[in-house]
Write a protein that holds these residues in place. Structure first.
Motif, PDB file in Angstrom:
ATOM      1  N   ALA A  38       5.694   4.399   1.482  1.00 11.99           N
ATOM      2  CA  ALA A  38       6.219   5.838   1.934  1.00 11.99           C
ATOM      3  C   ALA A  38       7.155   5.748   3.204  1.00 11.99           C
ATOM      4  CB  ALA A  38       4.858   6.677   2.253  1.00 11.99           C
ATOM      5  N   ASN A  39       7.062   4.600   3.694  1.00  9.31           N
ATOM      6  CA  ASN A  39       8.071   4.345   4.959  1.00  9.31           C
ATOM      7  C   ASN A  39       9.483   4.783   4.653  1.00  9.31           C
ATOM      8  OD1 ASN A  39       6.343   3.580   6.988  1.00  9.31           O
ATOM      9  ND2 ASN A  39       6.531   1.237   6.889  1.00  9.31           N
ATOM     10  N   GLY A  40       9.915   5.795   5.454  1.00  5.97           N
ATOM     11  CA  GLY A  40      11.147   6.418   5.540  1.00  5.97           C
ATOM     12  C   GLY A  40      11.228   7.437   4.797  1.00  5.97           C
ATOM     13  N   GLY A  41      10.111   7.979   4.225  1.00  4.22           N
ATOM     14  CA  GLY A  41       9.822   9.256   3.346  1.00  4.22           C
ATOM     15  C   GLY A  41       8.675  10.051   3.671  1.00  4.22           C
ATOM     16  N   CYS A  42       7.912  10.334   2.736  1.00  5.37           N
ATOM     17  CA  CYS A  42       6.789  11.238   2.955  1.00  5.37           C
ATOM     18  C   CYS A  42       5.512  10.679   1.928  1.00  5.37           C
ATOM     19  CB  CYS A  42       7.080  12.611   2.347  1.00  5.37           C
ATOM     20  SG  CYS A  42       5.827  13.859   2.807  1.00  5.37           S
ATOM     21  N   GLY A  65       0.895  -1.295  -0.226  1.00  9.08           N
ATOM     22  CA  GLY A  65      -0.025  -0.167  -0.118  1.00  9.08           C
ATOM     23  C   GLY A  65       0.810   1.392   0.105  1.00  9.08           C
ATOM     24  N   LYS A  66       0.112   2.428  -0.093  1.00  9.30           N
ATOM     25  CA  LYS A  66       0.947   3.835  -0.316  1.00  9.30           C
ATOM     26  C   LYS A  66       1.707   4.024   1.116  1.00  9.30           C
ATOM     27  CE  LYS A  66      -0.473   4.457  -4.315  1.00  9.30           C
ATOM     28  NZ  LYS A  66       0.228   4.363  -5.709  1.00  9.30           N
ATOM     29  N   ILE A 102       2.194  -3.099  10.841  1.00  6.27           N
ATOM     30  CA  ILE A 102       3.459  -2.802  10.153  1.00  6.27           C
ATOM     31  C   ILE A 102       3.614  -1.264  10.784  1.00  6.27           C
ATOM     32  CG2 ILE A 102       4.467  -1.924   7.984  1.00  6.27           C
ATOM     33  CD1 ILE A 102       2.621  -3.909   6.562  1.00  6.27           C
ATOM     34  N   GLU A 103       4.542  -0.877  11.353  1.00  2.00           N
ATOM     35  CA  GLU A 103       4.937   0.182  11.741  1.00  2.00           C
ATOM     36  C   GLU A 103       4.968   1.401  10.709  1.00  2.00           C
ATOM     37  OE1 GLU A 103       8.261   2.594  14.639  1.00  2.00           O
ATOM     38  OE2 GLU A 103       8.413   0.203  14.386  1.00  2.00           O
ATOM     39  N   LEU A 104       4.342   2.443  11.088  1.00  2.00           N
ATOM     40  CA  LEU A 104       4.434   3.634  10.009  1.00  2.00           C
ATOM     41  C   LEU A 104       5.471   4.549  10.298  1.00  2.00           C
ATOM     42  CD1 LEU A 104       3.132   5.149   7.613  1.00  2.00           C
ATOM     43  CD2 LEU A 104       1.620   6.555   9.153  1.00  2.00           C
ATOM     44  N   ARG A 133       0.448   5.215  14.543  1.00  2.39           N
ATOM     45  CA  ARG A 133       1.352   5.079  13.794  1.00  2.39           C
ATOM     46  C   ARG A 133       1.768   3.534  13.421  1.00  2.39           C
ATOM     47  NH1 ARG A 133       2.252   9.851  11.737  1.00  2.39           N
ATOM     48  NH2 ARG A 133       4.377   9.172  10.994  1.00  2.39           N
ATOM     49  N   GLU A 134       0.534   2.967  13.192  1.00  2.00           N
ATOM     50  CA  GLU A 134       0.988   1.365  12.873  1.00  2.00           C
ATOM     51  C   GLU A 134      -0.579   1.347  11.826  1.00  2.00           C
ATOM     52  OE1 GLU A 134       1.526  -1.057  16.125  1.00  2.00           O
ATOM     53  OE2 GLU A 134      -0.175  -1.004  16.735  1.00  2.00           O
ATOM     54  N   PHE A 135      -0.557   0.131  10.997  1.00  2.00           N
ATOM     55  CA  PHE A 135      -1.304  -0.259  10.247  1.00  2.00           C
ATOM     56  C   PHE A 135      -1.403  -1.629  10.030  1.00  2.00           C
ATOM     57  CE2 PHE A 135       1.980   1.107   7.431  1.00  2.00           C
ATOM     58  CZ  PHE A 135       1.791   0.215   6.560  1.00  2.00           C
ATOM     59  N   GLU A 136      -2.338  -2.365   9.245  1.00  2.00           N
ATOM     60  CA  GLU A 136      -2.475  -3.697   8.815  1.00  2.00           C
ATOM     61  C   GLU A 136      -2.716  -3.580   7.339  1.00  2.00           C
ATOM     62  OE1 GLU A 136      -5.316  -5.664  11.421  1.00  2.00           O
ATOM     63  OE2 GLU A 136      -4.038  -5.610  13.062  1.00  2.00           O
TER      64      GLU A 136
END
Length: 590
Positions: A361-365, A356-357, A400-402, A389-392
């Motif tokens: 985007a992890n590590g960025g914006c 997913g988006k 998954i950590e955001l 700050r996490e999602f499935e």
């Protein structure tokens, strides 16, 4: 000496059994020694695991022992190296290895481990060197290497020579962190918390390790660390797979980072307007943090320019810049687009799932454009992601950590949408941490010459027209009088049209769209006139209206009839040409 030992001293040798009893009774693994199919010894740990005393075990055949314990499937144990089975409510791991063989008899050790319990016998202490030796031998024969440290993190037992190349005599007494790269043994003996199945990088390779604290009478006295490989070759096979996977992941990360890049910087925002300059200054300061940013502005004002620029100015500039238009994705697919999905999550899902988006985007914006169009049910899920700050992924239970900066953009007034019940109030407050409201082009008219020149410069390269055009002063005057509902995007389209139609290197008013010319008062003498049919028609029509209105004493009905048009059309043309016959016309001379 107990009777069961003496009875079998002639089989195994009394000295052998006494030595065996002294050493193995302190171990936490159950040990059974059989010779030629007859049990000649078992330790205390086996009595606890089997819930049988030695008198019931020693002297029986291995067949009788397994039948007594209800382990008939282990009778033919010579055909396998290792197996697990249930004994009551416990999970038991069974292994065996050869101790001695001659032409007449075989002597083997049968090892029973209660793998449902992760504790070490309270009898253990760093004073029992014999126990350490037995532990080293059993771990070495059974399935993995081992290190034991005392409460200070000093090595007191070592069985990693094959994996790491250090001999035991060279490392005993040293601190684990001085010998083993990236070890956490010294941390475990401080925290008392076990760490199971952890990847540890040593000499450029990954080892799968576990670290378990050792307690005696409730007091932490040390820790044992293990590596789950029988030998270095096994480790290299698994490590090779991990390295290949890591290389593949890094490759895709590089590709994703290259594909999702921010295109614009603050220097690409062309302005000399004081309000815009102040807004850019605020945006630059906001880029230093990871706080959520809300960008508001009419369509075409440059919201995306600000979002890209903020990312490129931040410390996440080398990470991906991912954007999604919430209004362009069907509401049924928006969740999957944002959070990704697992294989088989829904009909039509890709075979191996999809990122997913948020994950990309992890590590960025991540830019959520047109956030005001997001369905109300998705707003609740977005709020939870921003809070936790996490999602499935869709169809998954793993979290998954955001780790992404969130920027949202909208051309709507979210506070008004909140009042209308179209946007969640709690989400609005969560997004409205730093707000940037971009003014429309009509509020910064003096930027039009700068923007027009910049657009022309870019187009001369992009359109490959082979010429550099300039905007004539009269054209700029007309551009400044328009209210630009489409803002900079509309200005770009107007200029691109004029560039394609122009014959020379100067963009004159006759190359502008009709809707711009019709709204401009071309007859006040403050712009340069051009010989064109369009202007001639406009001028003649205006003169005719003024002349007929004077003739009929400003009677609009009579004038419209004389002109051959409907009275409504006459009103529209009077408004277009700035004619007001309710007042004196002296100020409207041609």
């Amino acid at each position: 000496m107990d009777v069961y030992v003496n009875d079998f001293a002639d089989i195994a040798g009394q000295d052998y059994l006494e030595y065996l009893e002294q050493l193995t009774d302190h171990m936490f693994d159950g040990i059974v020694i059989e010779k030629s199919g007859v049990v000649i010894y078992c330790n205390r740990a086996f009595e606890e695991i089997a819930q049988r005393n030695k008198e019931e075990v020693v002297g029986k055949s291995v067949f009788q022992l397994f039948m007594l314990l209800g382990m008939a499937d282990l009778i033919d144990y010579s055909t396998f190296d290792e197996r697990e089975f249930k004994l009551g409510n416990r999970q038991i791991q069974f292994k065996h290895f050869l101790i001695e063989a001659d032409s007449d008899m075989l002597t083997q050790a049968l090892i029973f481990r209660n793998v449902s319990v992760k504790t070490i016998s309270d009898e253990f202490s760093n004073d029992h060197q014999d126990i350490l030796e037995i532990l080293g031998d059993v771990y070495g024969h059974a399935y993995h290497g081992m290190v034991i440290v005392d409460r200070e993190g000093r090595i007191i037992k070592w069985d990693y020579e094959e994996l790491l190349g250090y001999r035991e005599e060279d490392v005993l007494g040293k601190y684990a962190q001085d010998v083993i790269e990236n070890t956490r043994m010294h941390i475990v003996v401080k925290t008392g918390k076990k760490e199971i199945f952890q990847l540890q990088k040593v000499n450029g390779r990954y080892l799968l390790t576990s670290r378990i604290p050792i307690f005696k009478n409730g007091k932490l006295i040390g820790a044992v660390g293990t590596t789950f490989f029988k030998n270095a070759d096994e480790m290299r096979i698994v490590v090779g797979k991990i390295d290949a996977l890591e290389n593949t992941v890094n490759k895709y990360k590089r590709e994703i980072s290259h594909f999702f890049q921010a295109k614009y910087c603050f220097k690409d925002i062309i302005t000399k307007d004081a309000a815009m300059m102040s807004l850019i200054d605020v945006a630059k300061k906001a880029s230093r943090s990871s706080s959520t940013i809300l960008i508001q502005g009419e369509s075409g004002t440059g919201k995306e320019f600000f979002a890209h620029s903020i990312h490129n100015e931040s410390n996440r500039r080398y990470g991906p810049f991912v954007s999604i238009n919430c209004a362009a994705i069907p509401r049924d697919l928006l969740e999957a687009e944002l959070f990704g999905y697992e294989e088989g999550a829904f009909t039509g899902a890709r075979k191996h799932g999809k990122l997913g988006k948020f994950e990309l985007a992890n590590g960025g914006c991540l830019l959520l454009d047109e956030i005001g169009s997001m369905p109300i049910e998705m707003q609740a899920k977005l709020l939870r992601v921003l809070e936790t700050r996490e999602f499935e992924r869709v169809g998954s239970t793993s979290r998954i950590e955001l780790d992404a900066r969130i920027i949202v953009a909208t051309n709507e007034e979210l506070d008004q949408q909140v009042k209308q019940g179209k946007f969640r109030q709690d989400l609005y407050y969560r997004l409205n941490v730093i707000k940037l409201k971009i003014p429309p082009l009509r509020d910064r008219i003096e930027d039009i010459p700068l923007l027009a020149a910049n657009i022309l410069q870019n187009m001369s390269n992009d359109l490959l027209i082979g010429k550099r055009c300039l905007v004539a002063p009269g054209t700029l005057h007309i551009l400044k009088q328009h209210d630009w509902p489409g803002n900079v995007r509309e200005l770009r389209n107007v200029i691109e049209r004029a560039v394609n139609l122009s014959q020379g290197e100067e963009i004159t008013p006759n190359y502008l769209p009709d809707y711009l010319l019709e709204k401009v008062d071309c007859f006040r003498g403050d712009i340069e006139e051009y010989d064109s049919l369009k202007y001639a028609v406009i001028k003649a029509e205006r003169e005719a209206i003024v002349r007929v209105m004077k003739k009929y004493g400003n009677n609009k009905s009579a004038a419209a009839k004389a002109l051959g048009i409907h009275r409504t059309s006459l009103y529209k043309k009077m408004e277009l040409y700035h004619l007001n016959f309710d007042l004196e016309c002296s100020g409207q001379e041609l």
